[in-house]
Structure formats: structure tokens, C-alpha cells
Design a protein around this motif. Structure first.
Motif, PDB file in Angstrom:
ATOM      1  N   LEU A 119      27.773  35.017  56.819  1.00 43.40           N
ATOM      2  CA  LEU A 119      27.571  34.848  55.496  1.00 43.40           C
ATOM      3  C   LEU A 119      27.400  33.394  55.177  1.00 43.40           C
ATOM      4  O   LEU A 119      26.785  32.997  54.449  1.00 43.40           O
ATOM      5  CB  LEU A 119      29.041  35.680  54.840  1.00 43.40           C
ATOM      6  CG  LEU A 119      29.212  35.556  53.400  1.00 43.40           C
ATOM      7  CD1 LEU A 119      28.193  36.405  52.596  1.00 43.40           C
ATOM      8  CD2 LEU A 119      30.329  35.517  52.683  1.00 43.40           C
ATOM      9  N   LEU A 120      28.434  32.287  55.826  1.00 41.92           N
ATOM     10  CA  LEU A 120      28.484  31.017  55.602  1.00 41.92           C
ATOM     11  C   LEU A 120      27.096  30.585  56.083  1.00 41.92           C
ATOM     12  O   LEU A 120      26.455  29.856  54.932  1.00 41.92           O
ATOM     13  CB  LEU A 120      29.546  30.450  56.343  1.00 41.92           C
ATOM     14  CG  LEU A 120      29.654  29.054  56.146  1.00 41.92           C
ATOM     15  CD1 LEU A 120      29.864  28.471  54.581  1.00 41.92           C
ATOM     16  CD2 LEU A 120      30.645  28.216  57.188  1.00 41.92           C
ATOM     17  N   LEU A 121      26.600  30.972  56.951  1.00 38.76           N
ATOM     18  CA  LEU A 121      25.244  30.301  57.672  1.00 38.76           C
ATOM     19  C   LEU A 121      24.171  30.656  56.584  1.00 38.76           C
ATOM     20  O   LEU A 121      23.270  30.093  56.215  1.00 38.76           O
ATOM     21  CB  LEU A 121      24.750  30.646  58.918  1.00 38.76           C
ATOM     22  CG  LEU A 121      25.893  30.170  60.129  1.00 38.76           C
ATOM     23  CD1 LEU A 121      25.479  30.878  61.296  1.00 38.76           C
ATOM     24  CD2 LEU A 121      25.551  28.681  60.151  1.00 38.76           C
ATOM     25  N   SER A 122      24.166  32.121  56.211  1.00 39.05           N
ATOM     26  CA  SER A 122      23.450  32.622  55.248  1.00 39.05           C
ATOM     27  C   SER A 122      23.005  31.943  53.904  1.00 39.05           C
ATOM     28  O   SER A 122      22.331  31.510  53.357  1.00 39.05           O
ATOM     29  CB  SER A 122      23.236  34.070  55.074  1.00 39.05           C
ATOM     30  OG  SER A 122      23.120  34.959  56.148  1.00 39.05           O
ATOM     31  N   ALA A 123      24.163  31.546  53.238  1.00 43.54           N
ATOM     32  CA  ALA A 123      24.433  30.739  52.048  1.00 43.54           C
ATOM     33  C   ALA A 123      24.089  29.530  52.346  1.00 43.54           C
ATOM     34  O   ALA A 123      23.111  28.816  51.435  1.00 43.54           O
ATOM     35  CB  ALA A 123      25.916  30.886  51.463  1.00 43.54           C
ATOM     36  N   LEU A 124      24.206  28.696  53.204  1.00 42.88           N
ATOM     37  CA  LEU A 124      23.824  27.495  53.456  1.00 42.88           C
ATOM     38  C   LEU A 124      22.353  27.381  53.881  1.00 42.88           C
ATOM     39  O   LEU A 124      21.615  26.714  53.155  1.00 42.88           O
ATOM     40  CB  LEU A 124      24.363  26.828  54.956  1.00 42.88           C
ATOM     41  CG  LEU A 124      25.990  26.376  54.844  1.00 42.88           C
ATOM     42  CD1 LEU A 124      26.719  26.029  56.124  1.00 42.88           C
ATOM     43  CD2 LEU A 124      26.160  25.299  53.799  1.00 42.88           C
ATOM     44  N   ALA A 125      21.592  28.379  54.538  1.00 43.99           N
ATOM     45  CA  ALA A 125      20.207  28.399  54.855  1.00 43.99           C
ATOM     46  C   ALA A 125      19.551  28.716  53.169  1.00 43.99           C
ATOM     47  O   ALA A 125      18.490  28.148  53.111  1.00 43.99           O
ATOM     48  CB  ALA A 125      19.868  29.661  55.542  1.00 43.99           C
ATOM     49  N   LEU A 126      20.369  29.561  52.360  1.00 43.57           N
ATOM     50  CA  LEU A 126      19.389  29.705  51.349  1.00 43.57           C
ATOM     51  C   LEU A 126      19.564  28.475  50.426  1.00 43.57           C
ATOM     52  O   LEU A 126      18.490  28.286  49.542  1.00 43.57           O
ATOM     53  CB  LEU A 126      20.254  30.936  50.689  1.00 43.57           C
ATOM     54  CG  LEU A 126      20.102  32.292  50.876  1.00 43.57           C
ATOM     55  CD1 LEU A 126      21.136  33.327  50.266  1.00 43.57           C
ATOM     56  CD2 LEU A 126      18.647  32.890  50.434  1.00 43.57           C
ATOM     57  N   ALA A 127      20.404  27.797  50.434  1.00 43.58           N
ATOM     58  CA  ALA A 127      20.761  26.529  49.709  1.00 43.58           C
ATOM     59  C   ALA A 127      19.679  25.402  50.261  1.00 43.58           C
ATOM     60  O   ALA A 127      18.990  24.743  49.570  1.00 43.58           O
ATOM     61  CB  ALA A 127      22.174  25.885  49.984  1.00 43.58           C
ATOM     62  N   VAL A 128      19.475  25.489  51.558  1.00 45.86           N
ATOM     63  CA  VAL A 128      18.623  24.635  52.407  1.00 45.86           C
ATOM     64  C   VAL A 128      17.167  24.772  51.688  1.00 45.86           C
ATOM     65  O   VAL A 128      16.309  23.908  51.484  1.00 45.86           O
ATOM     66  CB  VAL A 128      18.364  24.714  53.743  1.00 45.86           C
ATOM     67  CG1 VAL A 128      17.602  23.781  54.373  1.00 45.86           C
ATOM     68  CG2 VAL A 128      19.984  24.022  54.093  1.00 45.86           C
TER      69      VAL A 128
END
Length: 417
Positions: free
Chosen positions: A102-111
Motif C-alpha cells: 500500500l505504501l509503495l503504491s501510494a508513493l508510485a502514484l505520487a511519483v
């Protein structure tokens, strides 16, 4: 003698046949084989149709009709072993990876939203480019992350008997889902937003949210989708075009009209595999959003009904797993994963046949694209893992004996039978 004959007759009559068919759907491993069979058949059909749909344009652009097919084969080569591994993982592993994913997905969406790092395709800022043809659409693993994290969160609360309060039902599930939805919305991806909201609502439904709360959340999500349509002019244009499909046939309705032409020209049996005309630069994106139109053109009504039937079997199997497993996490994750795949298929097919607006999301397992295919195969492997934990499934697997992989290793002297 007559009474005896009447009792024996149903054993070989229509009733006995119907009873035998019903019995096949009541075996311990029914869900396992339905998920495995329908998934592999859809994947195989998708590989064939990606090659057919993309061959003309790829030959024009690269000189090889197989360039896009080769990339899809690469994604399948990565995804199938991942599915095989997921099918052998215990539920504890899925729960462990939920929070980091979940954390990696949120960061990737922000990137993906950052200038210079994210890449815009067809007006939507939803990609991260790694150079060359390799791109990542982080909204696809975000669907998997929401399924696993939401299921684990609600299962923990259910174990602690905290779900009697509506605030415990929504917090932190609603803010967590809201963060993912917000990033996807900022990337102008309405289709994925709808899928994420569907996963959220399915988790609430399965965990037993009160009727008023569920209806209220469904109403809020409907208003949110309506706002997303209104605030973006191109979405309003698509909606008005959908409501008046006879107009603007050369502009906003062009793709939809060409898709309908392709399906209509297929008739009952289709024009033949590889013989379709729509892919000759008439239909935009035939290998992704509108691959169902190519199926209808080349394989006809029979081909489209087979695809619908396979998705129907997949939906039945996923919901059967959710109903039969005892563990709350498995029940929630199976329902959420099934809702994701089936609703996405409905949105894609509905757009192609003109009963829903075009949103630009792929057909699971069939459309081209590694970002969508790999998380899809992983969640199907998860369903296989859960299916093996249905009542009586372990005993049925043990009675079945070693699988083909183990037997192949034993023939090589690398494993014991």
C-alpha cells in the motif's frame, strides 16, 4: 416390477444427468479448477488476440508484426511464475505484504504525477517511464494493495469485535482508500477510480456493514464520480457523446462507432482469426481498450459469448471461495479481488458494446499491458491459494497425488514421488 423400474430410471435419465452436472460444482476443488481453467483460457485467448490486433500497426511502425506480442509474452513469462508462487503462499504472507505494498503504491502514484518523472498518455498522467518501451502504471498494483490491506484491516477489527461501531468500519479504511483514489483522480483516470471505489464498497458489503452505512457510502461514491465527470471537460464531452451516439461519429464517438462496426461485421462466427479489418488503422487501441471488439469481429458472437462465459465462471468461483473459506481475511480478500476483476471486465466490455461510457481501462487477462497483467495473475494465484483451503480441499489434493511439476522433477531425479 413397475415400481422398481420407476426408481431406477432417473439414474440414466435427464434428472440423473442434471444431478451429475450439479455434483461437479459441489466438489471440494471445484473453485480451484474453475479459477485455474478460466484464467488460463482467457490468458491464452488474450495472447492470440493481442497478436492479431496489433500485428498490422506494429508491422507498419517497426517492420515486425510480433514486436508487441513479444512484449506481452515477456509479461506472461513473469506473471505465470508469480501466479504459481502466489498459489502456494499461506494467507499470512499476503497479510504481511499488504502494508508495504500500500505504501509503495501510494508513493508510485505520487511519483507518476511529478513533472519529469511521470508520463502523460492520452491526456492521463498515470505512467512512470523507465526508458524505452518499459513503463509502469502504478494504479494497477494499487488495486491489489487496497484489496490486501483493506481485507487485513477489517479482519483484524472483526477478530477484536470492533466492527459494531460505524467509525471503526470506516477508519482508517476510508482515508486509506481515499488517498489512493485522490492520486488516481489527479492523474485523470476515471476508470481506475471506479474500480478502486468498487473494491472499497465490496469490502464493506462482505464484512457486514449496516445497510444505511453501505447505501450512504455508495451514494457518496456516486456523487464523487459525477463530480469527476463534471470538472473535466473531456469527460463531459465523452458523456454527452455516449448519450448521443449517432452524432460526432468522426470525433468523440469515433472509437465507439468503429468498435460497434467491428462487432457487427463479425456476425455469428466472425470473419476468421487474423482476417478482421478494424485493426487496419480504423479502430484506435485495438490491442488494449477495444480488444473485445476485435474478438467480436474475428471470432463472432460465439467468441464473445465464450469470453463472457469464462468471466462468469471466474466470478462464480471467486464468490464461491469467499463463501466457503472460514478465515475472515481470505473471505474479504477473495471477494475484493473478484469484484475488482469482474467489475473491470464489465466496464471494459460495456464501453465496447456501447452501454457504458468509454473509460480506457483494459480487459483483464486479455488486453495488452504488463502493468495490469502481472497484478491480475498474482491475485488469481491468491484465489487459488484460498481455494486450496476450502473445506475438504486439502484431502482432495492429497488424494490427487503429485502434480505434473513434481512428477517432472521426479523423472529427472530431482524430487521424490
Amino acid at each position: 416390477m413397475s415400481a422398481v423400474y420407476d426408481e431406477e430410471e432417473p439414474r440414466s435419465g435427464p434428472r440423473a444427468w442434471a444431478s451429475g452436472v450439479a455434483g461437479l460444482f459441489d466438489r471440494p476443488l471445484t473453485s480451484y479448477y474453475l479459477v485455474l481453467g478460466s484464467s488460463l483460457l482467457l490468458l491464452a485467448l488474450g495472447m492470440v488476440m493481442v497478436l492479431s490486433a496489433s500485428s498490422i500497426k506494429q508491422y507498419q511502425d517497426t517492420g515486425s508484426a510480433f514486436s508487441l506480442f513479444e512484449r506481452q509474452a515477456l509479461w506472461v513469462g513473469i506473471g505465470l511464475p508469480l501466479m504459481w508462487i502466489a498459489a502456494r503462499l499461506p494467507p499470512k504472507v499476503f497479510r504481511t505484504i499488504a502494508y508495504p505494498l500500500l505504501l509503495l503504491s501510494a508513493l508510485a502514484l505520487a511519483v507518476a504525477l511529478l513533472p519529469g518523472l511521470g508520463q502523460s498518455v492520452n491526456g492521463a498522467q498515470r505512467w512512470i517511464s523507465f526508458g524505452g518501451p518499459f513503463q509502469l502504471q502504478p494504479s494497477e498494483p494499487a488495486k491489489l494493495a487496497l484489496v490486501l490491506w483493506g481485507a487485513d484491516l477489517l479482519a483484524r477489527k472483526e477478530k477484536l469485535r470492533q466492527l459494531t461501531d460505524w467509525r471503526q468500519l470506516l477508519i482508517p479504511l476510508l482515508p486509506g482508500a481515499g488517498v489512493l483514489v485522490l492520486f488516481v483522480m489527479l492523474g485523470s483516470d476515471l476508470g481506475t477510480t471506479v474500480v478502486l471505489l468498487t473494491i472499497f464498497l465490496s469490502l464493506l458489503w462482505v464484512v457486514g456493514a449496516p445497510g444505511r452505512l453501505f447505501v450512504g457510502m455508495a451514494g457518496v461514491t456516486s456523487v464523487l464520480v459525477a463530480i469527476l465527470i463534471v470538472v473535466e471537460p473531456y469527460r463531459m464531452t465523452r458523456l454527452t457523446g455516449f448519450l448521443d451516439q449517432s452524432g460526432n461519429q468522426l470525433t468523440i464517438n469515433y472509437q465507439g462507432i468503429q468498435g460497434l462496426y467491428a462487432i457487427a461485421s463479425g456476425g455469428l462466427l466472425g470473419t476468421g482469426l487474423g482476417e478482421g479489418r478494424a485493426k487496419w488503422n480504423y479502430l484506435p487501441h485495438p490491442e488494449t481498450d477495444f480488444i473485445f471488439a476485435i474478438i467480436g469481429e474475428e471470432l463472432g458472437l460465439i467468441g464473445t459469448l465464450i469470453v463472457l462465459g469464462l468471466f462468469g465462471l471466474l466470478a462464480y468461483a471467486g464468490l464461491r471461495i469467499a463463501r466457503r473459506v472460514k478465515d475472515p481475511f481470505m473471505r474479504l480478500a477473495a471477494a475484493g479481488g473478484t469484484a475488482w476483476l469482474i467489475v473491470q471486465a464489465i466496464i471494459n466490455i460495456g464501453a465496447v458494446i456501447g452501454v457504458l461510457p468509454i473509460t480506457g481501462i483494459p480487459l483483464p487477462l486479455v488486453s495488452y499491458g504488463g502493468s495490469a497483467l502481472i497484478p491480475t495473475l498474482f491475485v488469481l494465484g491468491m484465489l487459488l491459494s484460498f481455494a486450496k483451503r476450502e473445506p475438504g480441499a486439502r484431502q482432495a489434493l492429497a488424494a490427487r497425488g503429485p502434480g505434473p511439476a513434481v512428477m517432472a522433477l521426479s523423472w529427472l531425479g530431482l524430487a521424490k514421488r
